[in-house]
Design a protein around this motif. Structure first.
Motif, PDB file in Angstrom:
ATOM      1  N   LEU A 160      -3.395   5.812  -4.568  1.00 58.82           N
ATOM      2  CA  LEU A 160      -3.411   5.216  -3.232  1.00 58.82           C
ATOM      3  C   LEU A 160      -2.987   3.752  -3.253  1.00 58.82           C
ATOM      4  O   LEU A 160      -2.454   3.243  -2.271  1.00 58.82           O
ATOM      5  CB  LEU A 160      -4.812   5.346  -2.609  1.00 58.82           C
ATOM      6  CG  LEU A 160      -5.174   6.745  -2.127  1.00 58.82           C
ATOM      7  CD1 LEU A 160      -6.660   6.848  -1.849  1.00 58.82           C
ATOM      8  CD2 LEU A 160      -4.375   7.127  -0.904  1.00 58.82           C
ATOM      9  N   GLU A 161      -3.220   3.080  -4.364  1.00 58.87           N
ATOM     10  CA  GLU A 161      -2.869   1.659  -4.473  1.00 58.87           C
ATOM     11  C   GLU A 161      -1.471   1.442  -5.022  1.00 58.87           C
ATOM     12  O   GLU A 161      -0.980   0.311  -5.001  1.00 58.87           O
ATOM     13  CB  GLU A 161      -3.899   0.950  -5.350  1.00 58.87           C
ATOM     14  CG  GLU A 161      -5.279   0.922  -4.735  1.00 58.87           C
ATOM     15  CD  GLU A 161      -6.372   0.453  -5.680  1.00 58.87           C
ATOM     16  OE1 GLU A 161      -6.059   0.093  -6.841  1.00 58.87           O
ATOM     17  OE2 GLU A 161      -7.534   0.454  -5.263  1.00 58.87           O
ATOM     18  N   ALA A 162      -0.840   2.497  -5.505  1.00 52.24           N
ATOM     19  CA  ALA A 162       0.490   2.369  -6.121  1.00 52.24           C
ATOM     20  C   ALA A 162       1.533   1.940  -5.114  1.00 52.24           C
ATOM     21  O   ALA A 162       1.442   2.149  -3.954  1.00 52.24           O
ATOM     22  CB  ALA A 162       0.896   3.694  -6.759  1.00 52.24           C
TER      23      ALA A 162
ATOM     24  N   LEU B 122      -7.319   8.989  -8.031  1.00 56.00           N
ATOM     25  CA  LEU B 122      -6.954   8.945  -6.621  1.00 56.00           C
ATOM     26  C   LEU B 122      -6.774   7.512  -6.148  1.00 56.00           C
ATOM     27  O   LEU B 122      -5.796   7.195  -5.460  1.00 56.00           O
ATOM     28  CB  LEU B 122      -8.028   9.667  -5.811  1.00 56.00           C
ATOM     29  CG  LEU B 122      -7.781   9.797  -4.312  1.00 56.00           C
ATOM     30  CD1 LEU B 122      -6.468  10.496  -4.018  1.00 56.00           C
ATOM     31  CD2 LEU B 122      -8.941  10.536  -3.659  1.00 56.00           C
ATOM     32  N   LYS B 123      -7.681   6.620  -6.537  1.00 53.80           N
ATOM     33  CA  LYS B 123      -7.569   5.203  -6.164  1.00 53.80           C
ATOM     34  C   LYS B 123      -6.255   4.613  -6.675  1.00 53.80           C
ATOM     35  O   LYS B 123      -5.564   3.900  -5.950  1.00 53.80           O
ATOM     36  CB  LYS B 123      -8.725   4.393  -6.765  1.00 53.80           C
ATOM     37  CG  LYS B 123     -10.029   4.514  -6.065  1.00 53.80           C
ATOM     38  CD  LYS B 123     -11.042   3.623  -6.776  1.00 53.80           C
ATOM     39  CE  LYS B 123     -12.446   3.885  -6.315  1.00 53.80           C
ATOM     40  NZ  LYS B 123     -13.432   3.069  -7.056  1.00 53.80           N
TER      41      LYS B 123
ATOM     42  N   TYR C 124     -15.300  10.249  -1.231  1.00 49.38           N
ATOM     43  CA  TYR C 124     -14.540   9.006  -1.358  1.00 49.38           C
ATOM     44  C   TYR C 124     -13.653   8.775  -0.129  1.00 49.38           C
ATOM     45  O   TYR C 124     -13.612   7.665   0.415  1.00 49.38           O
ATOM     46  CB  TYR C 124     -13.690   9.025  -2.628  1.00 49.38           C
ATOM     47  CG  TYR C 124     -12.792   7.834  -2.749  1.00 49.38           C
ATOM     48  CD1 TYR C 124     -13.294   6.586  -3.105  1.00 49.38           C
ATOM     49  CD2 TYR C 124     -11.437   7.938  -2.481  1.00 49.38           C
ATOM     50  CE1 TYR C 124     -12.479   5.472  -3.190  1.00 49.38           C
ATOM     51  CE2 TYR C 124     -10.602   6.837  -2.565  1.00 49.38           C
ATOM     52  CZ  TYR C 124     -11.132   5.608  -2.915  1.00 49.38           C
ATOM     53  OH  TYR C 124     -10.307   4.513  -2.992  1.00 49.38           O
ATOM     54  N   LEU C 125     -12.964   9.809   0.310  1.00 53.81           N
ATOM     55  CA  LEU C 125     -12.080   9.672   1.472  1.00 53.81           C
ATOM     56  C   LEU C 125     -12.861   9.312   2.725  1.00 53.81           C
ATOM     57  O   LEU C 125     -12.455   8.432   3.489  1.00 53.81           O
ATOM     58  CB  LEU C 125     -11.294  10.975   1.694  1.00 53.81           C
ATOM     59  CG  LEU C 125     -10.318  11.362   0.585  1.00 53.81           C
ATOM     60  CD1 LEU C 125      -9.666  12.699   0.916  1.00 53.81           C
ATOM     61  CD2 LEU C 125      -9.272  10.290   0.353  1.00 53.81           C
ATOM     62  N   THR C 126     -13.992   9.980   2.929  1.00 57.61           N
ATOM     63  CA  THR C 126     -14.823   9.718   4.105  1.00 57.61           C
ATOM     64  C   THR C 126     -15.408   8.312   4.065  1.00 57.61           C
ATOM     65  O   THR C 126     -15.343   7.578   5.059  1.00 57.61           O
ATOM     66  CB  THR C 126     -15.951  10.761   4.199  1.00 57.61           C
ATOM     67  OG1 THR C 126     -15.371  12.067   4.300  1.00 57.61           O
ATOM     68  CG2 THR C 126     -16.835  10.520   5.409  1.00 57.61           C
TER      69      THR C 126
ATOM     70  N   MET D 150       0.850  -1.183   0.000  1.00 59.64           N
ATOM     71  CA  MET D 150       0.000   0.000   0.000  1.00 59.64           C
ATOM     72  C   MET D 150       0.893   1.242   0.000  1.00 59.64           C
ATOM     73  O   MET D 150       1.911   1.273   0.665  1.00 59.64           O
ATOM     74  CB  MET D 150      -0.900  -0.021   1.239  1.00 59.64           C
ATOM     75  CG  MET D 150      -1.991   1.019   1.194  1.00 59.64           C
ATOM     76  SD  MET D 150      -3.116   0.917   2.604  1.00 59.64           S
ATOM     77  CE  MET D 150      -4.223  -0.344   2.037  1.00 59.64           C
ATOM     78  N   ALA D 151       0.497   2.240  -0.755  1.00 57.11           N
ATOM     79  CA  ALA D 151       1.290   3.450  -0.909  1.00 57.11           C
ATOM     80  C   ALA D 151       1.329   4.253   0.382  1.00 57.11           C
ATOM     81  O   ALA D 151       0.505   4.082   1.274  1.00 57.11           O
ATOM     82  CB  ALA D 151       0.718   4.305  -2.036  1.00 57.11           C
TER      83      ALA D 151
END
Length: 82
Positions: free
Chosen positions: A80-82, A76-77, A30-32, A1-2
């Motif tokens: 965050l997954e990179a 964004l996803k 999305y963040l919430t 996870m990044a």
């Protein structure tokens, strides 16, 4: 996870009118919904210097122009997954 990432969003009148109002709402929702507020620093700017290409965002140091709320969450996803 990044690691944690920074999302910079242009809040200037041109970018805001072209869609960053909706992008901001999509990002915040999305963040919430996913409990990611502690992984993403959300920063507003008056201008990112690319007004003609707006709406403009910078996600994890990469500039994005002309994207809407339908794909901003996908970007964004991916970061965050990179």
């Amino acid at each position: 996870m990044a690691e944690n990432i920074t999302v910079e969003i242009c809040m200037g009148s041109s970018c805001f009118a072209r869609g960053n109002s909706e992008n901001l709402q999509a990002i915040e929702a999305y963040l919430t919904e996913n409990g990611l507020e502690d992984r993403v620093e959300l920063i507003g700017h008056l201008c990112l210097g690319m007004c003609k290409e707006g709406p403009n965002l910078r996600i994890a140091g990469k500039d994005y122009s002309g994207i809407g709320p339908d794909c901003v969450v996908d970007v964004l996803k991916a970061e965050l997954e990179a």
